[in-house]
Every structure is written in structure tokens, then in C-alpha cells.
Scaffold this motif. Structure first.
Motif, PDB file in Angstrom:
ATOM      1  N   LEU A 194      -1.005   0.832  -1.602  1.00  0.00           N
ATOM      2  CA  LEU A 194      -0.150   2.018  -1.566  1.00  0.00           C
ATOM      3  C   LEU A 194      -0.384   2.824  -2.848  1.00  0.00           C
ATOM      4  O   LEU A 194      -0.580   2.242  -3.918  1.00  0.00           O
ATOM      5  N   ARG A 214       4.128   6.019  -6.364  1.00  0.00           N
ATOM      6  CA  ARG A 214       4.895   7.265  -6.237  1.00  0.00           C
ATOM      7  C   ARG A 214       5.796   7.463  -7.450  1.00  0.00           C
ATOM      8  O   ARG A 214       6.275   6.475  -8.025  1.00  0.00           O
ATOM      9  N   ASN A 226       8.907  -3.179  -4.473  1.00  0.00           N
ATOM     10  CA  ASN A 226       8.926  -1.989  -3.631  1.00  0.00           C
ATOM     11  C   ASN A 226       8.305  -2.450  -2.316  1.00  0.00           C
ATOM     12  O   ASN A 226       7.126  -2.259  -2.075  1.00  0.00           O
ATOM     13  N   PRO A 227       9.121  -3.109  -1.477  1.00  0.00           N
ATOM     14  CA  PRO A 227       8.539  -3.708  -0.273  1.00  0.00           C
ATOM     15  C   PRO A 227       8.258  -2.643   0.785  1.00  0.00           C
ATOM     16  O   PRO A 227       8.717  -1.509   0.655  1.00  0.00           O
ATOM     17  N   PRO A 228       7.525  -3.009   1.819  1.00  0.00           N
ATOM     18  CA  PRO A 228       7.348  -2.054   2.927  1.00  0.00           C
ATOM     19  C   PRO A 228       8.716  -1.802   3.556  1.00  0.00           C
ATOM     20  O   PRO A 228       9.432  -2.754   3.840  1.00  0.00           O
ATOM     21  N   TYR A 229       9.107  -0.534   3.725  1.00  0.00           N
ATOM     22  CA  TYR A 229      10.463  -0.296   4.246  1.00  0.00           C
ATOM     23  C   TYR A 229      10.548   0.758   5.351  1.00  0.00           C
ATOM     24  O   TYR A 229      11.627   1.218   5.704  1.00  0.00           O
ATOM     25  N   ILE A 230       9.418   1.145   5.876  1.00  0.00           N
ATOM     26  CA  ILE A 230       9.478   2.168   6.922  1.00  0.00           C
ATOM     27  C   ILE A 230       9.654   1.495   8.292  1.00  0.00           C
ATOM     28  O   ILE A 230       8.929   0.544   8.598  1.00  0.00           O
ATOM     29  N   ALA A 264       1.655  -2.259   3.675  1.00  0.00           N
ATOM     30  CA  ALA A 264       2.480  -1.836   2.540  1.00  0.00           C
ATOM     31  C   ALA A 264       3.590  -0.891   2.966  1.00  0.00           C
ATOM     32  O   ALA A 264       4.424  -0.510   2.150  1.00  0.00           O
ATOM     33  N   LEU A 265       3.582  -0.501   4.234  1.00  0.00           N
ATOM     34  CA  LEU A 265       4.533   0.523   4.680  1.00  0.00           C
ATOM     35  C   LEU A 265       5.590  -0.002   5.649  1.00  0.00           C
ATOM     36  O   LEU A 265       6.765   0.342   5.545  1.00  0.00           O
TER      37      LEU A 265
HETATM   38  N1  GLN Z   1       7.550   5.473  -0.487  1.00  0.00           N
HETATM   39  C1  GLN Z   1       6.645   5.276   0.608  1.00  0.00           C
HETATM   40  C2  GLN Z   1       6.689   6.501   1.463  1.00  0.00           C
HETATM   41  O1  GLN Z   1       6.447   7.511   1.073  1.00  0.00           O
HETATM   42  C3  GLN Z   1       6.973   4.033   1.363  1.00  0.00           C
HETATM   43  C4  GLN Z   1       6.674   2.872   0.553  1.00  0.00           C
HETATM   44  C5  GLN Z   1       7.261   1.628   1.081  1.00  0.00           C
HETATM   45  O2  GLN Z   1       7.351   1.394   2.285  1.00  0.00           O
HETATM   46  N2  GLN Z   1       7.654   0.848   0.201  1.00  0.00           N
HETATM   47  O3  GLN Z   1       6.942   6.637   2.527  1.00  0.00           O
END
Ligand code: GLN
Length: 290
Positions: free
Chosen positions: A98, A101, A194-198, A217-218
């Protein structure tokens, strides 16, 4: 651009590329053109402005053409130039990780403000990717050590390169594996992630650039919260008694994650930190004494 006979200068090529990117739907067409060109010329962006009339050599033009094609295909600039700035440091990135950000700097700042008071802190960074979180913390805290975990061996290769680049590799251990599996029996001052969080269903609605970042990672399962569930459930076993956990979360997830943590009876929610856009971005949990 390919067939034109006249000489291209920095100014004319930037103007042409800006328009080309605009037509392709690139969000910051002029900025991206400048970043790519300055990368190829191995100069600062400011150099472009004071050398507008400088003609480009054939090999510069050819390298720039390749980069422009990649960007027009919506490859993120960071993958094209192979790096991204984070916490004032330059991190190598490849499509295996990733792209760091600015939002994640909030997580690093929140962790640093707590860790500055601790001598010999030991940090666990789960899902380290490029290593940006752990490496920038170690670069700021000369007595801290860290363990980074990632399920992706390719990501760990990138992270190792970054640790060497920022001279913290002697204080950092790299483990390949799933969440806490490689660190069984160890205890840390802080667990950061910062785990995958989508949510899985939201991926198709993301920009073409984000969709070129690793799915690993997403995607955080159906509701995006899978990794928080597991980290919160298991995390207490890996923290010292006055330890803390800080995690980045997606939009609308902070209160859900906070509630999840409180429900375990092991943590109190110490702080929820907003990002520059006013979105609740980082949840800080402290071990609860009982
Ligand atoms: N911040 C990421 C995004 O733009 C997502 C990263 C995550 O899943 N940790 O969408």
C-alpha cells in the motif's frame, strides 16, 4: 507527443502532458506531470520552473513517455517513481505494498506522543507493508525497537529495504505470517496497525489508482472490520500491562471499533484522533486494569 518533430522543452512538454492527463481523468494532471518529469530529470520540482526553456534529450523524452503512458493507465505516481514521502522520510514502494497516506501520519504521531516518554519501547507493527509506520517511529525514537509482521513476503522485502535506507534495520525484526502468529509468547509496549479496512463490496467503487494497490492490504472482509475483530480479540495477550494499541480506521468505523474493544473488557478507549479532513481516523486503546 510521439510524432512531433519540433524540440520539446520542459514547459511545452508539461503543458502537453497536463492536457493529456486531464483528458484521461487524472486528478492532479499538472502536479503529476511535474513530479514525473522531475523524477526523470533527477531534479527538484523547482528546477523545472527555472529551466522552462531547457530542451529535453531523446533518452529523457523516451523515459518520460513511458512514465506518462503508465500514469495515463492510472498507475499511481508513487509506483511509477518507486517512492513516497511519509513523516518526512522517503519510502520505497512497489505494487506489493500500500502507498503510505498522510492519514497514517496521524497514527504515527499519536503513537509517538505516547512512546516518547518510554525508554526502550518495543513496538509491534501488524501488516507493515512498506514499513512506513514502524520505521518512521524508530527513526524518531533512538532507543525503540520493533517487530513488523506481514503476510506478504514481497511486502517484507520492501520493508527491509526501507529499514536499511533509514538505518533502523538493527532495531527491527521482520516476520512473515498472519497477524500475531509469528510473535506468539511475546509482549510489546505498543501494537500499531493500519489493517485492510475496506468492505469487500466497496472495492469496485474505488479509484482506478487505489484498485492497483494490493487487495491484501485493502479488503477487510464483508464489513471491513475483520482485522479489527481479530486484533482486538487477541491483542491483550501481546501487550505489557501499561501497553497500548493504536489502529487506523476507515470512515465511520471508529465508534464500531471502540465499542468492539470495550466489549472485550480488556481495553479502555483512550482517544479517537481525527485526520486533517475531520474524520475519526485513529483509535487508541489502553490496557484496562481489572
Ligand atoms: N487508506 C486506504 C484507502 O485509501 C485504505 C487502507 C486500508 O485499508 N488500510 O482507501
Amino acid at each position: 507527443m510521439a510524432n512531433k518533430k519540433e524540440v520539446w522543452t520542459i514547459q511545452t512538454i508539461l503543458n502537453w502532458t497536463r492536457q493529456y492527463f486531464l483528458d484521461k481523468g487524472v486528478e492532479n494532471p499538472r502536479l503529476d506531470a511535474e513530479v514525473l518529469l522531475s523524477h526523470i530529470l533527477e531534479k527538484e520540482r523547482l528546477y523545472l520552473y527555472v529551466h522552462f526553456d531547457q530542451p529535453l534529450e531523446e533518452q529523457e523524452l523516451s523515459a518520460f513517455r513511458t512514465a506518462v503512458k503508465q500514469r495515463a493507465a492510472r498507475l499511481p505516481v508513487a509506483y511509477i517513481i518507486g517512492s513516497k514521502e511519509f513523516m518526512g522520510l522517503d519510502f520505497n514502494v512497489t505494487p506489493a505494498v500500500l502507498i503510505p497516506r498522510p492519514d497514517t501520519e496521524i497514527l504515527v504521531e499519536a503513537a509517538l506522543s505516547r512512546l516518547r516518554a518510554v525508554e526502550n519501547a518495543c513496538i509491534l507493527d501488524i501488516g507493515t507493508g512498506s514499513g512506513a509506520i514502524c520505521i518512521s517511529i524508530l527513526a524518531n525514537l533512538p532507543t525503540a525497537k520493533g517487530v513488523t509482521v506481514d503476510i506478504s513476503p514481497e511486502a517484507l522485502t520492501v520493508a527491509k529495504g526501507n529499514a536499511a535506507k533509514h538505518q533502523v534495520e538493527d532495531r527491527l525484526i521482520f516476520c512473515q505470517g498472519d497477524l500475531f502468529t509469528p510473535v506468539k509468547g511475546q509482549r510489546f509496549t505498543a501494537i500499531l496497525s493500519n489493517p485492510p479496512y475496506i468492505p469487500a463490496g466497496d472495492i469496485s467503487g474505488l479509484t482506478p489508482e487505489v484498485r492497483q494497490e494490493p487487495n491484501l492490504a485493502l479488503v477487510g472482509g464483508e464489513d471491513g472490520l475483520d482485522f479489527y475483530r481479530r486484533i482486538i480479540q487477541e491483542g491483550r495477550n501481546y501487550l505489557v500491562d501499561n501497553g497500548f494499541m493504536a489502529m487506523e480506521v476507515g470512515i465511520g468505523q471508529a465508534q464500531l471499533v471502540a465499542a468492539m474493544a470495550e466489549a472485550t473488557g480488556c481495553f479502555k478507549v483512550k482517544e479517537i484522533v481525527k485526520d486533517y479532513g475531520g474524520i475519526e481516523r485513529v483509535v487508541v486503546l489502553e490496557v484496562l486494569y481489572v
